[in-house]
Design an enzyme around this catalytic site. Structure first.
Site, PDB file in Angstrom:
ATOM      1  N   PRO A 115      25.900 -24.153   0.858  1.00 20.22           N
ATOM      2  CA  PRO A 115      25.383 -22.787   1.006  1.00 20.22           C
ATOM      3  C   PRO A 115      23.993 -22.614   0.404  1.00 20.22           C
ATOM      4  O   PRO A 115      23.622 -23.284  -0.546  1.00 20.22           O
ATOM      5  CB  PRO A 115      26.417 -21.926   0.262  1.00 20.22           C
ATOM      6  N   GLY A 116      23.256 -21.656   0.959  1.00 22.30           N
ATOM      7  CA  GLY A 116      21.907 -21.404   0.480  1.00 22.30           C
ATOM      8  C   GLY A 116      21.804 -20.279  -0.523  1.00 22.30           C
ATOM      9  O   GLY A 116      20.835 -20.205  -1.270  1.00 22.30           O
ATOM     10  N   HIS A 117      22.799 -19.387  -0.558  1.00 20.74           N
ATOM     11  CA  HIS A 117      22.734 -18.263  -1.493  1.00 20.74           C
ATOM     12  C   HIS A 117      22.733 -18.762  -2.930  1.00 20.74           C
ATOM     13  O   HIS A 117      23.461 -19.694  -3.285  1.00 20.74           O
ATOM     14  CB  HIS A 117      23.925 -17.327  -1.275  1.00 20.74           C
ATOM     15  N   SER A 475      43.052  -2.579 -38.473  1.00 20.44           N
ATOM     16  CA  SER A 475      44.477  -2.770 -38.162  1.00 20.44           C
ATOM     17  C   SER A 475      45.314  -2.998 -39.406  1.00 20.44           C
ATOM     18  O   SER A 475      46.538  -2.822 -39.380  1.00 20.44           O
ATOM     19  CB  SER A 475      44.650  -3.950 -37.199  1.00 20.44           C
ATOM     20  N   SER A 545      38.757 -12.171 -35.018  1.00 17.72           N
ATOM     21  CA  SER A 545      38.842 -13.317 -34.084  1.00 17.72           C
ATOM     22  C   SER A 545      39.251 -12.851 -32.690  1.00 17.72           C
ATOM     23  O   SER A 545      40.365 -13.097 -32.250  1.00 17.72           O
ATOM     24  CB  SER A 545      39.793 -14.387 -34.615  1.00 17.72           C
TER      25      SER A 545
END
Length: 632
Positions: A115-117, A475, A545
């Site tokens: 593909p070219g895109h 928390s 985290s």
């Protein structure tokens, strides 16, 4: 009747002769690439049509489809032969990589229509990874574009040394010689800047068929080869790999019964005979080849490209992913190397995050450092970069979790090329080409000590453990962690508490709160926690985290059974209501960027060992539950 038998025999003899000739033809793998709507699919369709590789029913369907989409000027839209997806036909573009086979009297071909895109550059990389030649198409009306440069650079980077510059749609510029010369001159200046020593320019029209299979009388000024002639005659040294030192990655341990044990794979380079001395890497164990087993029996010689099973004279350890090499010329083994990285995912690369790295049949965990630079495909400048986003090409250091055997990509595509896979989604996010091992990979070795981690743990009369508390800001992680440590201290347990805020005052004071910095923050804490478990301690951590992949990275650092994930599950609205430090209010006001839960994501654990619902139990009760799980 005898005449019929003679005719049948003659036909059979001719068929056998044809098949024998066809079997020994050389094979050329090539790709067509370039920018969007440069005519790649049309060109391949024309090659298939002119080489008589289309069946009558296919041709009838093609003619009907061409009438349906309203092809102008020609009865056949050759691009429809290749563009198979409905979205491709509707938009007149290529999205996926389409592979097609065709043959002429001189050679067999496998062509990849890429593909070219720009957003599908990753598909172009896939097609180019096995190609010997690249046909770079340019629309004569548009000239050399950014995607032309990007695909040319990638083709050269991926080891393609035969380049054809096909200046297409010459019919739309009146077959103007000056237009062709200007495009060739512009491309030559660019190609020399990236190291392409030579290329073959051809003026063509995919729709009209000019200079594709036969010479066109509309370009009398062109005296070079037509495209198919060049494809048939370009010299490919496909036997070069056979003259290199022997290498074979092990794809499968073949053990059909107790009397047979062999190691199967495709020979990447060199040749091997029974009696040859070999070395298995990364272990370094040596032996000799006792048998070479193929589909139709034992062989006296096997060469690059053949799939075989090798048997050893000695019972040495060898498994999938390891590499069998010539004993006197082994490949390199290291856990750190420099590589070119082509990023292929819409989510940007996160330096320090652990990805799966697949090189040949071997898969290991790896982290990519901050890029040394990113390449500007238009100017070839080396630009400063903190990360790589979609279709970016850069150079970075990569560290794997263990030594792997490899070669530089320019020596072997099989042992020097790799892909990167996201651990959480299993998406292929990048591709890479190894340059060389870093010097420190050979100079730094693990120093063995007489007092090991078992001795440290026995002295403390406890099992080392990491209690990894994760959850949103507010928390209650730090409160619960502090109570857990106090209770363990009363039980004469040796502990250490690593708190998110505390480590940022010293160890991680240089890190901010971007995704990349958060990953590095957790990586460093994980390394410290691992060293503390080696000392026999119970390590209690309290970190947001936010990313699952980093928590899994830390789990992977620890010994089996020594990592316990504790999810402090507090709803966002409850954490925000508490807002002890006033951080949520600042984040809502736009005064605090990249705040988890507001403008930065939090990925809750999917299967934590312990889940604490702070809306249903107190911190004291939560601490008791954790200790009950830790010390039954």
């Amino acid at each position: 009747m005898n005449e019929i038998y003679k005719t049948d025999a003659l036909i059979a003899e001719n068929i056998d002769a044809y098949l024998e000739t066809h079997q020994h033809k050389t094979m050329l793998r090539f790709i067509t690439c370039g920018s969007v709507d440069d005519g790649k699919s049309t060109l391949i369709g024309r090659l298939l049509y002119d080489s008589k590789m289309i069946f009558e029913d296919q041709l009838a369907t093609l003619e009907a489809d061409s009438r349906r989409v309203g092809t102008q000027g020609e009865a056949i839209d050759f691009a429809l032969l290749v563009d198979g997806l409905a979205a491709e036909r509707e938009q007149g573009i290529t999205i996926d990589v389409a592979y097609r086979f065709f043959a002429t009297e001189k050679r067999k071909f496998i062509v990849a229509d890429t593909p070219g895109h720009e957003q599908y550059t990753r598909n172009m990389v896939t097609g180019a990874s096995t190609a010997d030649l690249a046909v770079i198409l340019i629309d004569a009306r548009k000239g050399v574009l950014t995607q032309t440069r990007r695909h040319s650079y990638l083709a050269h980077l991926l080891g393609i040394r035969h380049i054809v510059l096909a200046v297409n749609k010459m019919d739309l510029v009146g077959y103007d010689h000056a237009v062709f010369d200007a495009i060739v001159a512009e491309y030559r200046a660019f190609s020399e800047s990236i190291g392409i020593a030579e290329f073959t320019p051809v003026p063509i029209s995919g729709l009209a068929g000019d200079n594709i299979t036969t010479r066109s009388d509309k370009t009398p000024w062109y005296d070079g080869p037509v495209l198919l002639e060049h494809l048939e005659t370009v010299e490919l040294d496909q036997s070069a790999n056979q003259h290199k030192p022997f290498r074979m990655p092990v794809q499968w341990v073949n053990r059909p019964n107790l009397d047979f044990r062999g190691f199967s794979g495709t020979i990447a380079a060199g040749q091997v005979r029974p009696g040859d001395e070999i070395r298995v890497l990364p272990s370094g164990k040596t032996s000799r080849i006792s048998r070479i087993v193929a589909y139709d029996g034992d062989l006296d010689l096997a060469v690059a490209g053949q799939a075989v099973t090798l048997c050893f004279e000695d019972e040495i350890d060898c498994s999938r992913g390891q590499v069998i090499t010539a004993a006197k010329s082994p490949v390199e083994v290291a856990d750190q190397f420099e590589a070119s990285v082509i990023w292929m995912d819409e989510e940007e690369m996160v330096p320090g995050r652990a990805y799966w790295l697949k090189v040949g049949p071997q898969t290991v965990s790896a982290t990519v450092a901050h890029p040394k630079y990113q390449v500007n495909v238009n100017t070839m400048e080396h630009l400063a970069a903190k990360t790589l986003d979609l279709n970016a090409i850069g150079v970075a250091n990569i560290t794997t979790d263990r030594d792997i055997p490899f070669t530089a990509y320019e020596e072997s595509r099989d042992l020097g090329g790799f892909i990167l896979i996201d651990k959480m989604t299993n998406r292929t996010v990048g591709a890479g080409l190894i340059h060389f091992a870093l010097r420190r990979a050979q100079n730094i070795h693990w120093q063995a000590t007489d007092i090991d981690r078992t001795h440290h743990a026995n002295l403390k009369n406890q099992k080392p453990m990491v209690l990894w508390m994760t959850g949103l800001s507010g928390s209650g992680k730090s409160t619960i962690a502090n109570i857990v440590e106090m209770k363990l201290a009363r039980m004469n347990r040796h502990t250490f508490l690593l708190d998110g805020d505390n480590v940022r005052h010293g160890l991680n004071k240089d890190l901010g709160f971007t995704d990349a910095d958060r990953v590095e923050n957790i990586r460093r804490v994980g390394e410290v926690a691992r060293l503390m478990t080696d000392a026999g301690l119970i390590v209690i951590t309290a970190f947001i985290s936010p990313f699952r992949s980093e928590r899994e990275m830390v789990r992977g650092m620890m010994q089996p059974g020594e990592f316990m994930e504790v999810f402090i599950d507090t709803p966002l609205e409850e954490a925000e209501r508490r807002d002890v430090k006033g951080l949520y209010a600042k984040a809502r006001a736009g005064q605090l960027k990249n705040f988890t839960g507001i403008d930065s994501p939090y990925e809750p654990p999917e299967a934590p060992q312990i889940r604490i619902d702070t809306t249903r139990m107190t911190a004291e009760q939560a601490a008791d539950l954790i200790i009950e799980k830790l010390i039954p």
